[in-house]
Write a protein that holds these residues in place. Sequence first.
Motif, PDB file in Angstrom:
ATOM      1  N   PHE A 148      10.412  51.206  19.271  1.00 48.27           N
ATOM      2  CA  PHE A 148       8.973  51.056  19.065  1.00 48.27           C
ATOM      3  C   PHE A 148       8.341  50.239  20.197  1.00 48.27           C
ATOM      4  O   PHE A 148       7.342  50.650  20.797  1.00 48.27           O
ATOM      5  CB  PHE A 148       8.730  50.383  17.708  1.00 48.27           C
ATOM      6  CG  PHE A 148       7.290  50.099  17.390  1.00 48.27           C
ATOM      7  CD1 PHE A 148       6.411  51.128  17.076  1.00 48.27           C
ATOM      8  CD2 PHE A 148       6.809  48.791  17.386  1.00 48.27           C
ATOM      9  CE1 PHE A 148       5.078  50.860  16.764  1.00 48.27           C
ATOM     10  CE2 PHE A 148       5.490  48.514  17.074  1.00 48.27           C
ATOM     11  CZ  PHE A 148       4.626  49.557  16.768  1.00 48.27           C
ATOM     12  N   ILE A 149       8.945  49.093  20.515  1.00 48.06           N
ATOM     13  CA  ILE A 149       8.392  48.239  21.568  1.00 48.06           C
ATOM     14  C   ILE A 149       8.526  48.920  22.929  1.00 48.06           C
ATOM     15  O   ILE A 149       7.619  48.820  23.775  1.00 48.06           O
ATOM     16  CB  ILE A 149       9.076  46.857  21.563  1.00 48.06           C
ATOM     17  CG1 ILE A 149       8.737  46.116  20.259  1.00 48.06           C
ATOM     18  CG2 ILE A 149       8.631  46.020  22.761  1.00 48.06           C
ATOM     19  CD1 ILE A 149       9.447  44.790  20.082  1.00 48.06           C
ATOM     20  N   SER A 150       9.623  49.622  23.161  1.00 50.32           N
ATOM     21  CA  SER A 150       9.807  50.349  24.423  1.00 50.32           C
ATOM     22  C   SER A 150       8.685  51.369  24.629  1.00 50.32           C
ATOM     23  O   SER A 150       8.180  51.542  25.746  1.00 50.32           O
ATOM     24  CB  SER A 150      11.158  51.062  24.442  1.00 50.32           C
ATOM     25  OG  SER A 150      12.216  50.149  24.379  1.00 50.32           O
ATOM     26  N   ARG A 151       8.299  52.014  23.557  1.00 47.75           N
ATOM     27  CA  ARG A 151       7.221  53.014  23.642  1.00 47.75           C
ATOM     28  C   ARG A 151       5.881  52.344  23.920  1.00 47.75           C
ATOM     29  O   ARG A 151       5.050  52.880  24.659  1.00 47.75           O
ATOM     30  CB  ARG A 151       7.163  53.807  22.322  1.00 47.75           C
ATOM     31  CG  ARG A 151       6.044  54.836  22.266  1.00 47.75           C
ATOM     32  CD  ARG A 151       6.218  55.787  21.096  1.00 47.75           C
ATOM     33  NE  ARG A 151       6.178  55.126  19.822  1.00 47.75           N
ATOM     34  CZ  ARG A 151       5.051  54.822  19.176  1.00 47.75           C
ATOM     35  NH1 ARG A 151       3.863  55.101  19.724  1.00 47.75           N
ATOM     36  NH2 ARG A 151       5.092  54.244  17.987  1.00 47.75           N
ATOM     37  N   MET A 152       5.659  51.159  23.322  1.00 48.90           N
ATOM     38  CA  MET A 152       4.391  50.466  23.493  1.00 48.90           C
ATOM     39  C   MET A 152       4.291  49.747  24.841  1.00 48.90           C
ATOM     40  O   MET A 152       3.198  49.522  25.356  1.00 48.90           O
ATOM     41  CB  MET A 152       4.200  49.430  22.377  1.00 48.90           C
ATOM     42  CG  MET A 152       4.110  50.005  20.970  1.00 48.90           C
ATOM     43  SD  MET A 152       2.740  51.173  20.778  1.00 48.90           S
ATOM     44  CE  MET A 152       1.384  50.214  21.389  1.00 48.90           C
ATOM     45  N   LEU A 153       5.441  49.389  25.410  1.00 48.89           N
ATOM     46  CA  LEU A 153       5.477  48.545  26.596  1.00 48.89           C
ATOM     47  C   LEU A 153       5.429  49.376  27.875  1.00 48.89           C
ATOM     48  O   LEU A 153       6.459  49.750  28.434  1.00 48.89           O
ATOM     49  CB  LEU A 153       6.733  47.662  26.575  1.00 48.89           C
ATOM     50  CG  LEU A 153       6.876  46.590  27.645  1.00 48.89           C
ATOM     51  CD1 LEU A 153       5.694  45.645  27.620  1.00 48.89           C
ATOM     52  CD2 LEU A 153       8.175  45.819  27.421  1.00 48.89           C
ATOM     53  N   SER A 154       4.236  49.649  28.344  1.00 46.42           N
ATOM     54  CA  SER A 154       4.087  50.418  29.581  1.00 46.42           C
ATOM     55  C   SER A 154       4.389  49.519  30.783  1.00 46.42           C
ATOM     56  O   SER A 154       4.258  48.292  30.703  1.00 46.42           O
ATOM     57  CB  SER A 154       2.672  50.982  29.680  1.00 46.42           C
ATOM     58  OG  SER A 154       1.713  49.946  29.640  1.00 46.42           O
ATOM     59  N   LEU A 192      14.709  43.983  26.949  1.00 48.30           N
ATOM     60  CA  LEU A 192      13.948  44.962  27.727  1.00 48.30           C
ATOM     61  C   LEU A 192      13.514  44.395  29.080  1.00 48.30           C
ATOM     62  O   LEU A 192      12.749  45.027  29.823  1.00 48.30           O
ATOM     63  CB  LEU A 192      12.709  45.408  26.933  1.00 48.30           C
ATOM     64  CG  LEU A 192      13.004  46.209  25.646  1.00 48.30           C
ATOM     65  CD1 LEU A 192      11.739  46.411  24.835  1.00 48.30           C
ATOM     66  CD2 LEU A 192      13.639  47.557  25.988  1.00 48.30           C
ATOM     67  N   GLY A 193      14.009  43.193  29.401  1.00 54.75           N
ATOM     68  CA  GLY A 193      13.756  42.602  30.705  1.00 54.75           C
ATOM     69  C   GLY A 193      12.438  41.875  30.834  1.00 54.75           C
ATOM     70  O   GLY A 193      11.983  41.595  31.954  1.00 54.75           O
ATOM     71  N   ARG A 194      11.810  41.512  29.722  1.00 54.41           N
ATOM     72  CA  ARG A 194      10.514  40.834  29.756  1.00 54.41           C
ATOM     73  C   ARG A 194      10.574  39.552  28.921  1.00 54.41           C
ATOM     74  O   ARG A 194      11.562  39.269  28.249  1.00 54.41           O
ATOM     75  CB  ARG A 194       9.431  41.770  29.198  1.00 54.41           C
ATOM     76  CG  ARG A 194       9.321  43.102  29.915  1.00 54.41           C
ATOM     77  CD  ARG A 194       8.824  42.927  31.346  1.00 54.41           C
ATOM     78  NE  ARG A 194       7.472  42.405  31.372  1.00 54.41           N
ATOM     79  CZ  ARG A 194       6.374  43.173  31.336  1.00 54.41           C
ATOM     80  NH1 ARG A 194       6.475  44.500  31.297  1.00 54.41           N
ATOM     81  NH2 ARG A 194       5.172  42.626  31.370  1.00 54.41           N
ATOM     82  N   THR A 195       9.499  38.778  28.966  1.00 54.97           N
ATOM     83  CA  THR A 195       9.342  37.605  28.104  1.00 54.97           C
ATOM     84  C   THR A 195       7.961  37.685  27.448  1.00 54.97           C
ATOM     85  O   THR A 195       7.125  38.502  27.837  1.00 54.97           O
ATOM     86  CB  THR A 195       9.442  36.283  28.897  1.00 54.97           C
ATOM     87  OG1 THR A 195       8.464  36.283  29.929  1.00 54.97           O
ATOM     88  CG2 THR A 195      10.834  36.116  29.490  1.00 54.97           C
ATOM     89  N   CYS A 196       7.740  36.834  26.453  1.00 54.14           N
ATOM     90  CA  CYS A 196       6.476  36.898  25.714  1.00 54.14           C
ATOM     91  C   CYS A 196       5.902  35.507  25.485  1.00 54.14           C
ATOM     92  O   CYS A 196       6.581  34.494  25.648  1.00 54.14           O
ATOM     93  CB  CYS A 196       6.676  37.612  24.373  1.00 54.14           C
ATOM     94  SG  CYS A 196       7.801  36.759  23.249  1.00 54.14           S
ATOM     95  N   VAL A 197       4.642  35.489  25.101  1.00 49.30           N
ATOM     96  CA  VAL A 197       3.940  34.273  24.695  1.00 49.30           C
ATOM     97  C   VAL A 197       3.625  34.421  23.205  1.00 49.30           C
ATOM     98  O   VAL A 197       3.047  35.433  22.793  1.00 49.30           O
ATOM     99  CB  VAL A 197       2.631  34.091  25.487  1.00 49.30           C
ATOM    100  CG1 VAL A 197       1.866  32.873  24.983  1.00 49.30           C
ATOM    101  CG2 VAL A 197       2.914  33.994  26.978  1.00 49.30           C
ATOM    102  N   ALA A 198       4.031  33.451  22.402  1.00 54.86           N
ATOM    103  CA  ALA A 198       3.789  33.516  20.955  1.00 54.86           C
ATOM    104  C   ALA A 198       2.572  32.677  20.592  1.00 54.86           C
ATOM    105  O   ALA A 198       2.465  31.515  21.013  1.00 54.86           O
ATOM    106  CB  ALA A 198       5.008  33.027  20.186  1.00 54.86           C
ATOM    107  N   ILE A 199       1.655  33.264  19.838  1.00 56.58           N
ATOM    108  CA  ILE A 199       0.513  32.536  19.280  1.00 56.58           C
ATOM    109  C   ILE A 199       0.742  32.462  17.778  1.00 56.58           C
ATOM    110  O   ILE A 199       0.735  33.488  17.086  1.00 56.58           O
ATOM    111  CB  ILE A 199      -0.816  33.240  19.594  1.00 56.58           C
ATOM    112  CG1 ILE A 199      -1.012  33.351  21.114  1.00 56.58           C
ATOM    113  CG2 ILE A 199      -1.987  32.488  18.969  1.00 56.58           C
ATOM    114  CD1 ILE A 199      -2.275  34.084  21.523  1.00 56.58           C
ATOM    115  N   VAL A 200       0.993  31.262  17.263  1.00 58.18           N
ATOM    116  CA  VAL A 200       1.403  31.107  15.866  1.00 58.18           C
ATOM    117  C   VAL A 200       0.454  30.181  15.123  1.00 58.18           C
ATOM    118  O   VAL A 200      -0.120  29.260  15.711  1.00 58.18           O
ATOM    119  CB  VAL A 200       2.851  30.566  15.763  1.00 58.18           C
ATOM    120  CG1 VAL A 200       3.797  31.400  16.607  1.00 58.18           C
ATOM    121  CG2 VAL A 200       2.945  29.105  16.193  1.00 58.18           C
ATOM    122  N   THR A 201       0.284  30.421  13.834  1.00 57.36           N
ATOM    123  CA  THR A 201      -0.499  29.516  12.988  1.00 57.36           C
ATOM    124  C   THR A 201       0.452  28.609  12.213  1.00 57.36           C
ATOM    125  O   THR A 201       1.512  29.039  11.766  1.00 57.36           O
ATOM    126  CB  THR A 201      -1.392  30.282  11.992  1.00 57.36           C
ATOM    127  OG1 THR A 201      -0.565  31.074  11.135  1.00 57.36           O
ATOM    128  CG2 THR A 201      -2.361  31.190  12.723  1.00 57.36           C
TER     129      THR A 201
END
Length: 458
Positions: A88-94, A125-134
């Motif tokens: 799912f993420i691979s498909r979304m991650l252009s 998938l070779g990337r990193t992310c930023v989490a915005i959490v409450t």
Amino acid sequence: MINRLKFLTIGLGHCGGKIADDFKKAAMDKKGMIMDVCAINTDGADLATHTNIPEDNKLLIGSGKGAAKNWEEGYEAALQNETNIKAFISRMLSPDVDIILLTLGEGGGTGSGVAPVVAETIKELGRTCVAIVTIPFETESVKSKVNAAVGIDMLYRSEGTNAIICIENDKLTAYYPDRLLTEAYEKVNEIAVSTFLNLIDLANLPSKADRIDESELKSIFKYPGFATLANFRTQANLVEDVAATLRRSWNGSLFAEINPASAAGVIFGIEGPTHLFTTTQVDAIRRTFHEILAGKDVMLGIYPSEHLRWASYIGILTGLDIPKKIHGLLDKAKTEYQQHEKTIEAKIRSKREGLGFSLKTSTVHEKLTRPTTHREFEKPFKSVPITEGIHFDLSREVPKVIRAIEQYKGETLTHEELINLIQNETDIEDEKSIAKVILELQNLGFLAEVRKNVYRIV
């Protein structure tokens, strides 16, 4: 044609999906931000409410009925669907996505449990992310606090997460006392989105002074740790000292308060009427950053504009130490969890002991003797052999126990609770020795066995 930064926002669970949905709406309204959004949830009905997220961009995992506000259920659902999540993420991650945002509420079961698995998938998938959490309200349940503590800890340790931005729910009441809760949540989401949007605008805005660009904005999240957003705006005629107002901007927000001196990287854009940016004022701004962040990666943009009637301070601080709010959350989660466990254990013991009802006549062994004088405490006892070569001196230990249990006079305890009490209040550890003490306390009239293995301190 200007190539704008492109974001992919992945909303997790109820709260995260709502934030992602609001992000998409704000990005469409602003038309200055390229934002792809998707959502992962364990609750099918909740997933359907996110109308700004296309149906093909939604993934349902688990039972479809939610995660029962339990991080473990969310975590297990994600582990069992790792293959689907990765596809799912691979498909979304252009390939042209610059920044990946994870949005979630740390008090729920889905967000807190699913986020660490998604972060690790992004890393694969070779990337990193930023989490915005409450962060849950302090008045929320122990389950919410435990979910948040476990979830943030796993997310913080994940190599797939570069930065965690914490929205502090407890500040909502102070900032929006008369708004509906749903409206307050929307305002918070709007602030988060507008920070990115405004920085992108500034990165594409010419300036005769210092300026920032989109490559700097993209690079700011390379520093691991916690992060915060600063988005402060005020009427220009109220600003006397630009540098002093700058200091207030990063803690005067709905995000968890931080120690700015611990930041590894900072990007900041300051915009306002030309008269605010004299050489003295600009020097004071630079000195402020230097005093707090000497030796750190500071990217500063200054945007004077003749016709502006307001001043704005927009920025991101990354690589920060753990906020005090998170330390407090971890402590409260542990304390309240331990209290909750003790309550459950007491309920289990009570159920095991039953209601004490019997049709047969029972003898209540309650030996109420005359008060014992202090002189009687001092009478010699025989040394009772406990194990070969070791003797337990009743004459020395019994008076200690009497003094220790005196404060609990009138309370009824099970045999197990009485043993624990004596172990906690004295230095007697051996249960055989304690059994001898209990027997002697009964003989002296300080303990009454009201029913089998249940005693009252008298």
